[in-house]
Scaffold this motif. Structure first.
Motif, mmCIF file in Angstrom:
data_model
loop_
_atom_site.group_PDB
_atom_site.id
_atom_site.type_symbol
_atom_site.label_atom_id
_atom_site.label_comp_id
_atom_site.label_asym_id
_atom_site.label_seq_id
_atom_site.Cartn_x
_atom_site.Cartn_y
_atom_site.Cartn_z
ATOM 1 N N ALA A 50 4.710 -20.069 3.548
ATOM 2 C CA ALA A 50 3.277 -20.371 3.678
ATOM 3 C C ALA A 50 2.402 -19.122 3.593
ATOM 4 O O ALA A 50 1.180 -19.226 3.484
ATOM 5 C CB ALA A 50 3.018 -21.089 5.001
ATOM 6 N N GLN A 51 3.019 -17.939 3.638
ATOM 7 C CA GLN A 51 2.220 -16.723 3.603
ATOM 8 C C GLN A 51 1.639 -16.485 2.218
ATOM 9 O O GLN A 51 2.198 -16.907 1.206
ATOM 10 C CB GLN A 51 3.042 -15.518 4.073
ATOM 11 N N SER A 52 0.509 -15.786 2.181
ATOM 12 C CA SER A 52 -0.244 -15.614 0.938
ATOM 13 C C SER A 52 0.058 -14.273 0.276
ATOM 14 O O SER A 52 0.743 -13.420 0.832
ATOM 15 C CB SER A 52 -1.746 -15.676 1.254
ATOM 16 N N TYR A 53 -0.526 -14.093 -0.906
ATOM 17 C CA TYR A 53 -0.405 -12.824 -1.608
ATOM 18 C C TYR A 53 -1.027 -11.700 -0.769
ATOM 19 O O TYR A 53 -0.518 -10.582 -0.742
ATOM 20 C CB TYR A 53 -1.089 -12.911 -2.981
ATOM 21 N N GLU A 54 -2.110 -11.999 -0.062
ATOM 22 C CA GLU A 54 -2.777 -10.993 0.775
ATOM 23 C C GLU A 54 -1.836 -10.513 1.884
ATOM 24 O O GLU A 54 -1.798 -9.330 2.202
ATOM 25 C CB GLU A 54 -4.075 -11.547 1.376
ATOM 26 N N SER A 83 7.326 -21.145 -11.166
ATOM 27 C CA SER A 83 7.319 -19.917 -10.379
ATOM 28 C C SER A 83 8.123 -18.856 -11.106
ATOM 29 O O SER A 83 9.017 -19.171 -11.901
ATOM 30 C CB SER A 83 7.881 -20.161 -8.973
ATOM 31 N N ARG A 84 7.791 -17.608 -10.834
ATOM 32 C CA ARG A 84 8.502 -16.463 -11.383
ATOM 33 C C ARG A 84 8.779 -15.504 -10.228
ATOM 34 O O ARG A 84 7.953 -15.319 -9.351
ATOM 35 C CB ARG A 84 7.673 -15.724 -12.437
ATOM 36 N N ILE A 85 9.953 -14.871 -10.292
ATOM 37 C CA ILE A 85 10.298 -13.893 -9.263
ATOM 38 C C ILE A 85 9.988 -12.502 -9.805
ATOM 39 O O ILE A 85 10.560 -12.077 -10.809
ATOM 40 C CB ILE A 85 11.771 -14.013 -8.845
ATOM 41 N N PHE A 86 9.059 -11.841 -9.134
ATOM 42 C CA PHE A 86 8.643 -10.495 -9.506
ATOM 43 C C PHE A 86 9.387 -9.462 -8.671
ATOM 44 O O PHE A 86 9.567 -9.655 -7.470
ATOM 45 C CB PHE A 86 7.143 -10.303 -9.234
ATOM 46 N N PHE A 87 9.785 -8.371 -9.302
ATOM 47 C CA PHE A 87 10.308 -7.201 -8.596
ATOM 48 C C PHE A 87 9.228 -6.142 -8.688
ATOM 49 O O PHE A 87 8.759 -5.829 -9.783
ATOM 50 C CB PHE A 87 11.593 -6.693 -9.250
ATOM 51 N N ILE A 88 8.813 -5.615 -7.552
ATOM 52 C CA ILE A 88 7.765 -4.601 -7.533
ATOM 53 C C ILE A 88 8.337 -3.293 -7.001
ATOM 54 O O ILE A 88 8.931 -3.262 -5.919
ATOM 55 C CB ILE A 88 6.557 -5.031 -6.665
ATOM 56 N N ALA A 89 8.182 -2.237 -7.779
ATOM 57 C CA ALA A 89 8.526 -0.887 -7.327
ATOM 58 C C ALA A 89 7.209 -0.258 -6.889
ATOM 59 O O ALA A 89 6.365 0.093 -7.718
ATOM 60 C CB ALA A 89 9.168 -0.096 -8.452
ATOM 61 N N TRP A 90 7.006 -0.171 -5.586
ATOM 62 C CA TRP A 90 5.758 0.326 -5.008
ATOM 63 C C TRP A 90 5.935 1.805 -4.670
ATOM 64 O O TRP A 90 6.723 2.155 -3.802
ATOM 65 C CB TRP A 90 5.428 -0.494 -3.760
ATOM 66 N N GLU A 120 9.312 -7.381 -13.865
ATOM 67 C CA GLU A 120 9.235 -6.162 -13.055
ATOM 68 C C GLU A 120 7.855 -5.523 -13.180
ATOM 69 O O GLU A 120 7.283 -5.476 -14.258
ATOM 70 C CB GLU A 120 10.292 -5.154 -13.519
ATOM 71 N N LEU A 121 7.347 -5.058 -12.049
ATOM 72 C CA LEU A 121 6.089 -4.312 -12.025
ATOM 73 C C LEU A 121 6.331 -2.976 -11.336
ATOM 74 O O LEU A 121 7.091 -2.909 -10.371
ATOM 75 C CB LEU A 121 5.021 -5.050 -11.208
ATOM 76 N N GLN A 122 5.659 -1.935 -11.815
ATOM 77 C CA GLN A 122 5.651 -0.660 -11.107
ATOM 78 C C GLN A 122 4.215 -0.412 -10.718
ATOM 79 O O GLN A 122 3.321 -0.531 -11.563
ATOM 80 C CB GLN A 122 6.156 0.451 -12.014
ATOM 81 N N ALA A 123 3.991 -0.094 -9.451
ATOM 82 C CA ALA A 123 2.625 0.075 -8.975
ATOM 83 C C ALA A 123 2.485 1.332 -8.134
ATOM 84 O O ALA A 123 3.349 1.636 -7.317
ATOM 85 C CB ALA A 123 2.198 -1.146 -8.158
ATOM 86 N N THR A 124 1.388 2.052 -8.370
ATOM 87 C CA THR A 124 1.073 3.223 -7.553
ATOM 88 C C THR A 124 -0.159 2.986 -6.698
ATOM 89 O O THR A 124 -0.450 3.752 -5.803
ATOM 90 C CB THR A 124 0.829 4.474 -8.436
ATOM 91 N N ASP A 125 -0.896 1.924 -7.011
ATOM 92 C CA ASP A 125 -2.008 1.510 -6.144
ATOM 93 C C ASP A 125 -2.189 -0.003 -6.264
ATOM 94 O O ASP A 125 -1.685 -0.614 -7.204
ATOM 95 C CB ASP A 125 -3.305 2.282 -6.461
ATOM 96 N N MET A 129 -0.957 -4.158 -9.055
ATOM 97 C CA MET A 129 -0.144 -5.329 -8.725
ATOM 98 C C MET A 129 -1.006 -6.434 -8.134
ATOM 99 O O MET A 129 -0.572 -7.189 -7.290
ATOM 100 C CB MET A 129 0.997 -4.948 -7.777
ATOM 101 N N GLY A 130 -2.239 -6.512 -8.613
ATOM 102 C CA GLY A 130 -3.143 -7.560 -8.153
ATOM 103 C C GLY A 130 -2.732 -8.916 -8.701
ATOM 104 O O GLY A 130 -1.899 -9.015 -9.606
ATOM 105 N N LEU A 131 -3.331 -9.973 -8.156
ATOM 106 C CA LEU A 131 -3.011 -11.326 -8.626
ATOM 107 C C LEU A 131 -3.301 -11.486 -10.116
ATOM 108 O O LEU A 131 -2.587 -12.197 -10.817
ATOM 109 C CB LEU A 131 -3.800 -12.363 -7.824
ATOM 110 N N ASP A 132 -4.344 -10.815 -10.600
ATOM 111 C CA ASP A 132 -4.662 -10.899 -12.030
ATOM 112 C C ASP A 132 -3.544 -10.308 -12.892
ATOM 113 O O ASP A 132 -3.221 -10.831 -13.955
ATOM 114 C CB ASP A 132 -5.990 -10.181 -12.325
ATOM 115 N N VAL A 133 -2.874 -9.261 -12.396
ATOM 116 C CA VAL A 133 -1.742 -8.676 -13.110
ATOM 117 C C VAL A 133 -0.576 -9.653 -13.122
ATOM 118 O O VAL A 133 0.052 -9.875 -14.162
ATOM 119 C CB VAL A 133 -1.306 -7.331 -12.457
ATOM 120 N N PHE A 134 -0.308 -10.283 -11.977
ATOM 121 C CA PHE A 134 0.767 -11.286 -11.903
ATOM 122 C C PHE A 134 0.493 -12.399 -12.916
ATOM 123 O O PHE A 134 1.379 -12.787 -13.681
ATOM 124 C CB PHE A 134 0.833 -11.893 -10.491
ATOM 125 N N LYS A 135 -0.743 -12.919 -12.925
ATOM 126 C CA LYS A 135 -1.088 -14.030 -13.808
ATOM 127 C C LYS A 135 -0.940 -13.633 -15.275
ATOM 128 O O LYS A 135 -0.462 -14.416 -16.090
ATOM 129 C CB LYS A 135 -2.512 -14.497 -13.531
#
Length: 139
Positions: A50-54, A83-90, A120-125, A129-135
């Motif tokens: 139930a938790q959100s992207y925020e 649904s898609r499973i994202f891997f994020i390297a933060w 896969e996403l790589q993010a430095t800020d 990795m905002g919702l718009d990037v996911f979409k």
């Protein structure tokens, strides 16, 4: 089993929690942390369905590296629920150089342990990795 390049082992709990997210959908996201003293990747935080992207983005520290997986639900143009499973390297710019190097050298091996990652996403800020990037990446 440690990796020769980075020396990081992967705790069994990481794989178990990921399987629960992938197969049973009992988690929205998982945040993983490298425990440098023990030389292994461990589960730091698990998000309920139930938790959100925020909630997810708030669980990533502003000045420390982490790995994360996020189960992203979306509706296609044909109105299908998917649904898609994202891997994020933060790896924020403010993280320690040593930490960035350890996370970078361990990433590929750790990702191989999690069978079923789709994007896969790589993010430095946070904007990387905002919702718009996911979409934009699911289409």
């Amino acid at each position: 089993m440690a990796n020769a390049a980075s020396g990081m082992a992967v705790h069994d709990d990481c794989k178990l929690k990921f399987l629960e997210l992938k197969a049973k959908r009992t988690h929205r996201f998982i945040v993983f942390k490298i425990e440098e003293k023990q030389k292994q990747v461990i589960v730091e935080k698990v998000g309920e369905p139930a938790q959100s992207y925020e909630d997810f983005s708030a669980s990533l520290p502003a000045d420390e590296c982490r790995y994360a997986v996020y189960d992203f639900d979306f509706v296609t143009e044909e109105n299908c629920q998917k649904s898609r499973i994202f891997f994020i390297a933060w790896c924020p710019d403010t993280a320690r150089v040593r930490s960035k190097m350890i996370y970078a050298s361990s990433k590929d091996r750790f990702k191989r342990e999690l069978d079923g990652i789709q994007i896969e996403l790589q993010a430095t800020d946070p904007t990387e990795m905002g919702l718009d990037v996911f979409k934009s990446r699911v289409n």
